[in-house]
Design an enzyme around this catalytic site. Structure first.
Site, PDB file in Angstrom:
ATOM      1  N   ALA A 176      15.354   0.001 -16.580  1.00  0.00           N
ATOM      2  CA  ALA A 176      16.569  -0.751 -16.214  1.00  0.00           C
ATOM      3  C   ALA A 176      16.284  -1.672 -15.039  1.00  0.00           C
ATOM      4  O   ALA A 176      16.745  -2.818 -14.991  1.00  0.00           O
ATOM      5  CB  ALA A 176      17.699   0.227 -15.878  1.00  0.00           C
TER       6      ALA A 176
ATOM      7  N   LEU B 252       3.288  -8.625  -9.621  1.00  0.00           N
ATOM      8  CA  LEU B 252       3.091  -7.309 -10.259  1.00  0.00           C
ATOM      9  C   LEU B 252       3.626  -6.155  -9.425  1.00  0.00           C
ATOM     10  O   LEU B 252       3.771  -5.038  -9.948  1.00  0.00           O
ATOM     11  CB  LEU B 252       1.601  -7.044 -10.521  1.00  0.00           C
ATOM     12  CG  LEU B 252       0.887  -7.983 -11.490  1.00  0.00           C
ATOM     13  CD1 LEU B 252      -0.059  -8.901 -10.736  1.00  0.00           C
ATOM     14  CD2 LEU B 252       0.127  -7.214 -12.554  1.00  0.00           C
TER      15      LEU B 252
ATOM     16  N   LEU C 191       0.833  -1.211   0.000  1.00  0.00           N
ATOM     17  CA  LEU C 191       0.000   0.000   0.000  1.00  0.00           C
ATOM     18  C   LEU C 191       0.863   1.255   0.000  1.00  0.00           C
ATOM     19  O   LEU C 191       0.806   2.083   0.912  1.00  0.00           O
ATOM     20  CB  LEU C 191      -0.987   0.002   1.178  1.00  0.00           C
ATOM     21  CG  LEU C 191      -1.957  -1.194   1.219  1.00  0.00           C
ATOM     22  CD1 LEU C 191      -2.911  -1.066   2.408  1.00  0.00           C
ATOM     23  CD2 LEU C 191      -2.750  -1.312  -0.083  1.00  0.00           C
TER      24      LEU C 191
ATOM     25  N   PRO D 148      -0.112  18.934 -19.572  1.00  0.00           N
ATOM     26  CA  PRO D 148       1.328  19.080 -19.847  1.00  0.00           C
ATOM     27  C   PRO D 148       1.867  18.021 -20.810  1.00  0.00           C
ATOM     28  O   PRO D 148       2.217  16.912 -20.403  1.00  0.00           O
ATOM     29  CB  PRO D 148       1.962  18.915 -18.454  1.00  0.00           C
ATOM     30  CG  PRO D 148       0.988  18.044 -17.701  1.00  0.00           C
ATOM     31  CD  PRO D 148      -0.368  18.288 -18.274  1.00  0.00           C
TER      32      PRO D 148
ATOM     33  N   LYS E 147      13.326  -2.954 -14.243  1.00  0.00           N
ATOM     34  CA  LYS E 147      12.466  -4.046 -14.711  1.00  0.00           C
ATOM     35  C   LYS E 147      13.304  -5.048 -15.526  1.00  0.00           C
ATOM     36  O   LYS E 147      13.119  -6.258 -15.408  1.00  0.00           O
ATOM     37  CB  LYS E 147      11.311  -3.511 -15.562  1.00  0.00           C
ATOM     38  CG  LYS E 147      10.258  -2.723 -14.804  1.00  0.00           C
ATOM     39  CD  LYS E 147       9.514  -3.525 -13.744  1.00  0.00           C
ATOM     40  CE  LYS E 147       8.554  -4.544 -14.311  1.00  0.00           C
ATOM     41  NZ  LYS E 147       7.719  -5.180 -13.253  1.00  0.00           N
TER      42      LYS E 147
ATOM     43  N   ASN F 146       1.666  -0.233 -22.924  1.00  0.00           N
ATOM     44  CA  ASN F 146       0.961   0.708 -22.028  1.00  0.00           C
ATOM     45  C   ASN F 146      -0.491   0.296 -21.800  1.00  0.00           C
ATOM     46  O   ASN F 146      -1.238   0.142 -22.758  1.00  0.00           O
ATOM     47  CB  ASN F 146       0.943   2.115 -22.643  1.00  0.00           C
ATOM     48  CG  ASN F 146       2.285   2.786 -22.577  1.00  0.00           C
ATOM     49  OD1 ASN F 146       3.248   2.291 -23.153  1.00  0.00           O
ATOM     50  ND2 ASN F 146       2.364   3.905 -21.880  1.00  0.00           N
TER      51      ASN F 146
ATOM     52  N   THR G 230       7.407  -5.365 -18.620  1.00  0.00           N
ATOM     53  CA  THR G 230       7.000  -4.262 -19.495  1.00  0.00           C
ATOM     54  C   THR G 230       7.762  -4.291 -20.823  1.00  0.00           C
ATOM     55  O   THR G 230       8.893  -4.809 -20.894  1.00  0.00           O
ATOM     56  CB  THR G 230       7.279  -2.923 -18.780  1.00  0.00           C
ATOM     57  OG1 THR G 230       7.105  -1.858 -19.709  1.00  0.00           O
ATOM     58  CG2 THR G 230       8.701  -2.843 -18.247  1.00  0.00           C
ATOM     59  N   ASP G 231       7.182  -3.670 -21.843  1.00  0.00           N
ATOM     60  CA  ASP G 231       7.880  -3.544 -23.128  1.00  0.00           C
ATOM     61  C   ASP G 231       9.035  -2.547 -23.053  1.00  0.00           C
ATOM     62  O   ASP G 231       9.887  -2.506 -23.940  1.00  0.00           O
ATOM     63  CB  ASP G 231       6.903  -3.155 -24.253  1.00  0.00           C
ATOM     64  CG  ASP G 231       6.208  -1.812 -24.035  1.00  0.00           C
ATOM     65  OD1 ASP G 231       6.406  -1.172 -22.991  1.00  0.00           O
ATOM     66  OD2 ASP G 231       5.440  -1.404 -24.937  1.00  0.00           O
ATOM     67  N   GLU G 232       9.068  -1.737 -21.968  1.00  0.00           N
ATOM     68  CA  GLU G 232      10.108  -0.697 -21.886  1.00  0.00           C
ATOM     69  C   GLU G 232      11.507  -1.293 -21.747  1.00  0.00           C
ATOM     70  O   GLU G 232      12.501  -0.592 -21.950  1.00  0.00           O
ATOM     71  CB  GLU G 232       9.825   0.266 -20.725  1.00  0.00           C
ATOM     72  CG  GLU G 232       8.512   0.985 -20.903  1.00  0.00           C
ATOM     73  CD  GLU G 232       8.374   2.260 -20.091  1.00  0.00           C
ATOM     74  OE1 GLU G 232       9.364   2.722 -19.512  1.00  0.00           O
ATOM     75  OE2 GLU G 232       7.252   2.785 -20.055  1.00  0.00           O
TER      76      GLU G 232
ATOM     77  N   TYR H 260      13.593   3.224 -14.375  1.00  0.00           N
ATOM     78  CA  TYR H 260      12.476   2.268 -14.231  1.00  0.00           C
ATOM     79  C   TYR H 260      12.694   1.048 -15.121  1.00  0.00           C
ATOM     80  O   TYR H 260      12.655  -0.095 -14.665  1.00  0.00           O
ATOM     81  CB  TYR H 260      11.144   2.948 -14.578  1.00  0.00           C
ATOM     82  CG  TYR H 260      10.022   1.971 -14.874  1.00  0.00           C
ATOM     83  CD1 TYR H 260       9.479   1.182 -13.862  1.00  0.00           C
ATOM     84  CD2 TYR H 260       9.520   1.814 -16.171  1.00  0.00           C
ATOM     85  CE1 TYR H 260       8.451   0.261 -14.136  1.00  0.00           C
ATOM     86  CE2 TYR H 260       8.503   0.908 -16.450  1.00  0.00           C
ATOM     87  CZ  TYR H 260       7.970   0.137 -15.436  1.00  0.00           C
ATOM     88  OH  TYR H 260       6.978  -0.772 -15.701  1.00  0.00           O
TER      89      TYR H 260
ATOM     90  N   ARG I  75       2.982   5.444 -28.248  1.00  0.00           N
ATOM     91  CA  ARG I  75       2.773   4.323 -27.323  1.00  0.00           C
ATOM     92  C   ARG I  75       1.710   3.405 -27.908  1.00  0.00           C
ATOM     93  O   ARG I  75       0.869   3.834 -28.700  1.00  0.00           O
ATOM     94  CB  ARG I  75       2.333   4.839 -25.934  1.00  0.00           C
ATOM     95  CG  ARG I  75       3.369   5.735 -25.222  1.00  0.00           C
ATOM     96  CD  ARG I  75       4.604   4.930 -24.843  1.00  0.00           C
ATOM     97  NE  ARG I  75       5.628   5.691 -24.106  1.00  0.00           N
ATOM     98  CZ  ARG I  75       6.692   6.264 -24.682  1.00  0.00           C
ATOM     99  NH1 ARG I  75       6.847   6.225 -25.993  1.00  0.00           N
ATOM    100  NH2 ARG I  75       7.611   6.879 -23.934  1.00  0.00           N
TER     101      ARG I  75
ATOM    102  N   THR J 206      12.642  -1.953  -4.791  1.00  0.00           N
ATOM    103  CA  THR J 206      11.393  -2.703  -4.970  1.00  0.00           C
ATOM    104  C   THR J 206      11.468  -3.659  -6.162  1.00  0.00           C
ATOM    105  O   THR J 206      11.146  -4.839  -6.042  1.00  0.00           O
ATOM    106  CB  THR J 206      10.212  -1.722  -5.141  1.00  0.00           C
ATOM    107  OG1 THR J 206       9.994  -1.083  -3.893  1.00  0.00           O
ATOM    108  CG2 THR J 206       8.938  -2.447  -5.553  1.00  0.00           C
TER     109      THR J 206
ATOM    110  N   ALA K 251       5.471  -3.300  -7.943  1.00  0.00           N
ATOM    111  CA  ALA K 251       6.619  -2.572  -8.485  1.00  0.00           C
ATOM    112  C   ALA K 251       6.430  -1.085  -8.269  1.00  0.00           C
ATOM    113  O   ALA K 251       5.313  -0.603  -8.067  1.00  0.00           O
ATOM    114  CB  ALA K 251       6.755  -2.835  -9.994  1.00  0.00           C
TER     115      ALA K 251
END
Ligand code: NAD
Ligand code: DAU
Length: 351
Positions: A158, A82, A36, A211, A160, A185, A131-133, A156, A220, A101, A84
């Site tokens: 890196a 999941l 949490l 923004p 993952k 995404n 993730t695809d990142e 992030y 994406r 984490t 993260a």
């Protein structure tokens, strides 16, 4: 596998996965473990919290001894991981939290799983949600396949990528039975309003600036979160051990085009004159190391397991906007931090 630990189940995607497993598989015991953090909100799963096959555990995956003790106590036969730190901009400000984490936390789960089953992994499964990142960025053409080399560009991604490598290494070294999915995404209900779509929905409602980073020409590949949860269910039950599956929406959008579409949909739903919300678009300083384009080749999961998205982007986005408009109290709670009181009300002050 009947006793399943789902980590991060109070977050955006995790809450949809927990709901699906609790409702679809009444004979499974689903344990939702979540620390949490600011992103975890038990209101996301309040509809299933009284189901007999559901248990919530408040715990932090960075605490190795707690995680190990929980595996000894409950003998989880499978993990769907999941939990993260998930926001790229936060990783640029505080990379170490992402290592703790996403890397150390994943290692703690791998170690506890390995220790509990003492290498007797028959019928067990460790499912790592990624993730695809991790693949870095694409140019104007091409798609990420399962063979694309890892080239993460943000702290992030890196973190993952490192966690994916550790899962794979435990598979090779200790024969730990794993599957990994790398997804594009997501969008949908319960999305935390720091990410593009929910942030902009919230800002349009409140007439605040939108923004757009840089020139907005970043692409994406968007997938409705319920379809991601369906893919996770399928891969969990039918995916092959030691395999990776890419999951994507076959749905590429340039940020600026997506933002303009969102403005148009919201003008209509809010009864504003056409073009009104677009006036809120404000170009701001770019994200450092901003990946130009993500696009997933999801043909492996499609051909081998028969998965494909169930809704069009138009349907999913309309549903999502309606959800946020009908759940403005949820938005107010998460933006004010009031939801943090939910755990105390539900679990600490409970009589
Ligand atoms: P989120 O930030 O909405 O939720 C993360 C959850 O993990 C929260 O409930 C949080 O409380 C919990 N958590 C964080 N640190 C923890 C810790 N130390 N111990 C226990 N729980 C902790 O994230 P999300 O967008 O739902 O993403 C879930 C997973 O899916 C992540 O692993 C992410 O990398 C991956 N993913 C996300 C997307 C996306 O578009 N959002 C796409 C592909 C993959
Ligand atoms: O590709 C999967 C990843 O998608 C997940 O692994 C991440 O957890 C998830 O956060 C998401 O990462 P992105 O960086 O792509 O999502 P985000 O919503 O932060 O940004 C989407 C695009 O919009 C990106 O090009 C940056 C841009 N953007 C974002 C925000 C928050 C803006 O232009 N303005 C904004 O205010």
């Amino acid at each position: 596998m009947k006793k399943i630990l789902i980590t991060g189940g109070a977050g955006f995607i995790g809450s949809h996965v927990v709901r699906r497993f609790v409702n679809h598989y009444p004979d499974y015991e689903i344990y939702n473990l979540d620390a949490l953090t600011y992103a975890g909100n038990l209101e996301n799963v309040s509809d299933i919290e009284n189901k007999p096959n559901y248990t919530f555990i408040k715990a932090d995956i960075t605490d190795a001894s707690v995680i190990s003790a929980l595996f000894k106590q409950h003998s989880f036969e499978a993990v769907i991981h999941l939990a993260a730190e998930s926001h790229v901009d936060r990783s640029i400000t505080n990379p170490l939290a992402f290592v703790q984490t996403n890397v150390t936390g994943t290692l703690n789960l791998l170690n506890a799983f390995k220790e509990r089953w003492a290498n007797d992994f028959e019928g067990k499964r460790f499912y790592h949600v990624s993730t695809d990142e991790v693949y870095g960025t694409l140019g104007a053409t091409g798609l990420f396949t399962e063979q694309t080399a890892y080239a993460p560009n943000s702290p992030y991604s890196a973190s993952k990528a490192a966690s994916d490598h550790f899962v794979r290494a435990y598979g090779e070294t200790y024969k730990l039975p794993y599957v990994i999915t790398n997804c594009s995404n997501n969008y949908g209900p319960n999305h935390f309003p720091e990410k593009l779509i929910p942030l902009f929905i919230n800002n349009i409602i409140n007439n605040k600036p939108l923004p757009v980073y840089g020139d907005g020409n970043y692409t994406r590949d968007w997938l409705f979160v319920v379809d991601h949860a369906a893919a996770i269910d399928l891969v969990f039950h039918e995916g092959k051990n030691h395999e990776t599956y890419n999951v994507g929406g076959f749905n590429e959008w340039k940020n600026i085009d997506l933002v303009k579409l969102l403005c148009k949909i919201m003008d209509a739903k809010l009864g504003r004159p056409a073009g009104e919300s677009e006036k809120l678009i404000t170009y701001v300083k770019d994200r450092p190391g901003h990946d130009l384009r993500y696009a997933i080749d999801a043909s492996k999961i499609n051909k081998e397991l028969g998965w494909k998205p169930s809704v069009t982007f138009e349907e999913g986005l309309n549903f999502t906007v309606d959800w946020f408009l009908n759940n403005q109290q949820w938005l107010k709670n998460v933006t004010s931090g009031d939801y943090m009181n939910y755990y105390t009300d539900q679990y600490i002050n409970r009589v």
